[in-house]
Design a protein around this motif. Structure first.
Motif, mmCIF file in Angstrom:
data_model
loop_
_atom_site.group_PDB
_atom_site.id
_atom_site.type_symbol
_atom_site.label_atom_id
_atom_site.label_comp_id
_atom_site.label_asym_id
_atom_site.label_seq_id
_atom_site.Cartn_x
_atom_site.Cartn_y
_atom_site.Cartn_z
ATOM 1 N N LEU A 80 0.848 -1.188 0.000
ATOM 2 C CA LEU A 80 0.000 0.000 0.000
ATOM 3 C C LEU A 80 0.883 1.237 0.000
ATOM 4 O O LEU A 80 1.945 1.256 0.625
ATOM 5 N N GLY A 106 0.456 -9.632 2.676
ATOM 6 C CA GLY A 106 1.262 -9.222 1.506
ATOM 7 C C GLY A 106 2.715 -9.074 1.892
ATOM 8 O O GLY A 106 3.346 -10.006 2.395
ATOM 9 N N GLY A 108 3.740 -6.715 4.074
ATOM 10 C CA GLY A 108 3.797 -6.282 5.480
ATOM 11 C C GLY A 108 3.795 -4.778 5.700
ATOM 12 O O GLY A 108 3.975 -4.329 6.838
ATOM 13 N N GLU A 128 -2.462 -14.528 6.406
ATOM 14 C CA GLU A 128 -1.954 -14.433 5.032
ATOM 15 C C GLU A 128 -2.061 -15.832 4.433
ATOM 16 O O GLU A 128 -1.632 -16.802 5.039
ATOM 17 N N HIS A 159 -11.186 -16.080 4.298
ATOM 18 C CA HIS A 159 -12.552 -16.383 3.835
ATOM 19 C C HIS A 159 -13.189 -17.451 4.709
ATOM 20 O O HIS A 159 -14.406 -17.574 4.763
HETATM 21 C C1 LIG Z 1 -2.309 -6.525 -1.984
HETATM 22 S S1 LIG Z 1 -1.645 -7.722 -0.940
HETATM 23 C C2 LIG Z 1 -1.601 -6.916 0.635
HETATM 24 C C3 LIG Z 1 -0.495 -5.899 0.724
HETATM 25 C C4 LIG Z 1 -0.258 -5.383 2.120
HETATM 26 N N1 LIG Z 1 -1.386 -4.660 2.648
HETATM 27 C C5 LIG Z 1 0.969 -4.484 2.170
HETATM 28 O O1 LIG Z 1 0.802 -3.265 2.321
HETATM 29 O O2 LIG Z 1 2.086 -4.985 2.054
HETATM 30 C C6 LIG Z 1 -2.978 -8.853 -0.740
HETATM 31 C C7 LIG Z 1 -2.596 -10.082 0.048
HETATM 32 O O3 LIG Z 1 -3.771 -10.769 0.437
HETATM 33 C C8 LIG Z 1 -3.489 -12.153 0.442
HETATM 34 N N2 LIG Z 1 -4.792 -12.840 0.398
HETATM 35 C C9 LIG Z 1 -5.657 -12.893 -0.644
HETATM 36 N N3 LIG Z 1 -6.774 -13.562 -0.280
HETATM 37 C C10 LIG Z 1 -6.588 -13.943 1.020
HETATM 38 C C11 LIG Z 1 -7.379 -14.670 1.949
HETATM 39 N N4 LIG Z 1 -8.561 -15.136 1.602
HETATM 40 N N5 LIG Z 1 -6.906 -14.882 3.204
HETATM 41 C C12 LIG Z 1 -5.669 -14.399 3.553
HETATM 42 N N6 LIG Z 1 -4.875 -13.709 2.709
HETATM 43 C C13 LIG Z 1 -5.327 -13.486 1.460
HETATM 44 C C14 LIG Z 1 -2.621 -12.329 -0.803
HETATM 45 O O4 LIG Z 1 -1.876 -13.534 -0.749
HETATM 46 C C15 LIG Z 1 -1.763 -11.082 -0.747
HETATM 47 O O5 LIG Z 1 -0.591 -11.331 -0.034
#
Ligand SMILES: C[S@@+](CC[C@H](N)C(=O)[O-])C[C@H]1O[C@@H](n2cnc3c(N)ncnc32)[C@H](O)[C@@H]1O
Length: 293
Positions: A80, A106, A108, A128, A159
């Motif tokens: 982000l 993601g 972190g 994650e 989920h």
């Molecule tokens: C855009 S990244 C997050 C980035 C993080 N906010 C950062 O600033 O570094 C989205 C993350 O959500 C994880 N993700 C997607 N669906 C998920 C789920 N159902 N449960 C847990 N993690 C999930 C993905 O593997 C990915 O690492």
């Protein structure tokens, strides 16, 4: 005064403001376009010092801010942007002592901002789905913050639910913060995991994702005060008489949706009730509700 020590992250900044990240380690050398500086020269220097590289180039040695660190740290997933980290911590109202649930982690970046905001009295539990991202994130987090005993990172699919029961059946979380592609699947779990008055916040990049998220929030009838917004920041070039916006900016990152966990959703006023609302004037404007406004 902050003195650089071995193991610490330092950013070297050149005249053009470009930043180069390194982790200090006694005996190692930083190399940059044929120029070098030994880490030993940096260890013991103060944050904000000017250092001289082997060919005479001067650079500023700085301890990175969260914004600077997260933009330069190794990435698994897209991080982000600082503008969104700032808004998320404000609109999710992350306070010292808060108990926060986060998914996904993601790389972190958001986790670091959340951990800083909750402080030592608070806690962050994050799910994650991907093990490789979780490992990269943990390294990034610990390199910046050191050991984080109030942080729990679980390789789990959000989920499927949020573990939130204490021994006495109390729900655990004050805040639920989501940065994953389909937050609407987590909304029903967030409704159970959040205490009354708690805050739900999710970040998504596209409009269909917002619609599905807000539909899910409304469907639970457990959330009120639902708001969605986006933000832009535009840097300015200020050099002599050239005072103008920068030619380039991040035009889009994503949308933030915030909602409050409530006991009962209050019915949305229909247009007909607005017509009889004394605060609505004849021309449709809302009358100010303060004296002399
Ligand atoms: C855009 S990244 C997050 C980035 C993080 N906010 C950062 O600033 O570094 C989205 C993350 O959500 C994880 N993700 C997607 N669906 C998920 C789920 N159902 N449960 C847990 N993690 C999930 C993905 O593997 C990915 O690492």
């Amino acid at each position: 005064m902050k003195i650089f020590e071995s193991g610490q992250r330092v950013h070297l900044v050149d005249k053009k403001g470009r930043q180069y990240a390194l982790t200090l380690k006694a005996g190692e050398t930083f190399q940059f376009s044929g120029d070098t500086i030994s880490h030993d020269e940096l260890i013991g220097k103060s944050d904000g010092s000017i250092v001289t590289l082997s060919r005479g180039k001067k650079m500023l040695a700085l301890s990175p801010t969260v914004a600077e660190y997260t933009l330069k740290m190794p990435r698994g997933a897209q991080v982000l942007y600082p503008k969104d980290l700032a808004l998320i911590t404000m609109w999710a109202d992350i306070y010292p002592g808060a108990r926060v649930f986060e998914a996904g982690v993601g790389s972190g970046a958001l986790t670091i901002a959340l951990l800083q905001a909750v402080g030592e009295r608070g806690s962050v539990t994050s799910y994650e789905r991907r093990d490789d991202f979780a490992r990269t994130a943990m390294r990034n987090i610990e390199r910046f913050l050191g050991p984080v005993p109030n942080f729990q990172l679980l390789q789990r699919d959000a989920h499927e639910g949020i573990d939130c029961q204490t021994g006495d059946g109390e729900t655990l979380y004050d805040r639920v913060v989501l940065d994953l592609p389909e937050p609407w699947h987590v909304v029903p779990h967030a409704a159970k995991a959040l205490r009354l008055g708690g805050i739900y916040l999710s970040f998504v990049p596209t409009v269909p994702q917002i619609t599905q998220t807000v539909d899910a929030l409304n469907h639970t009838r457990a959330f009120g005060m639902i708001e969605t917004f986006e933000s832009f920041t535009r840097n300015w070039n200020i050099q002599g008489r050239s005072v103008r916006p920068d030619l380039r900016m991040i035009a889009h990152s994503g949308f933030i949706t915030v909602a409050r966990r409530v006991e009962q959703v209050m019915e949305v006023q229909s247009l007909s009730s607005e017509m009889t609302d004394p605060s609505i004037q004849e021309n449709g404007d809302t009358a100010p509700d303060w004296d002399g406004g």
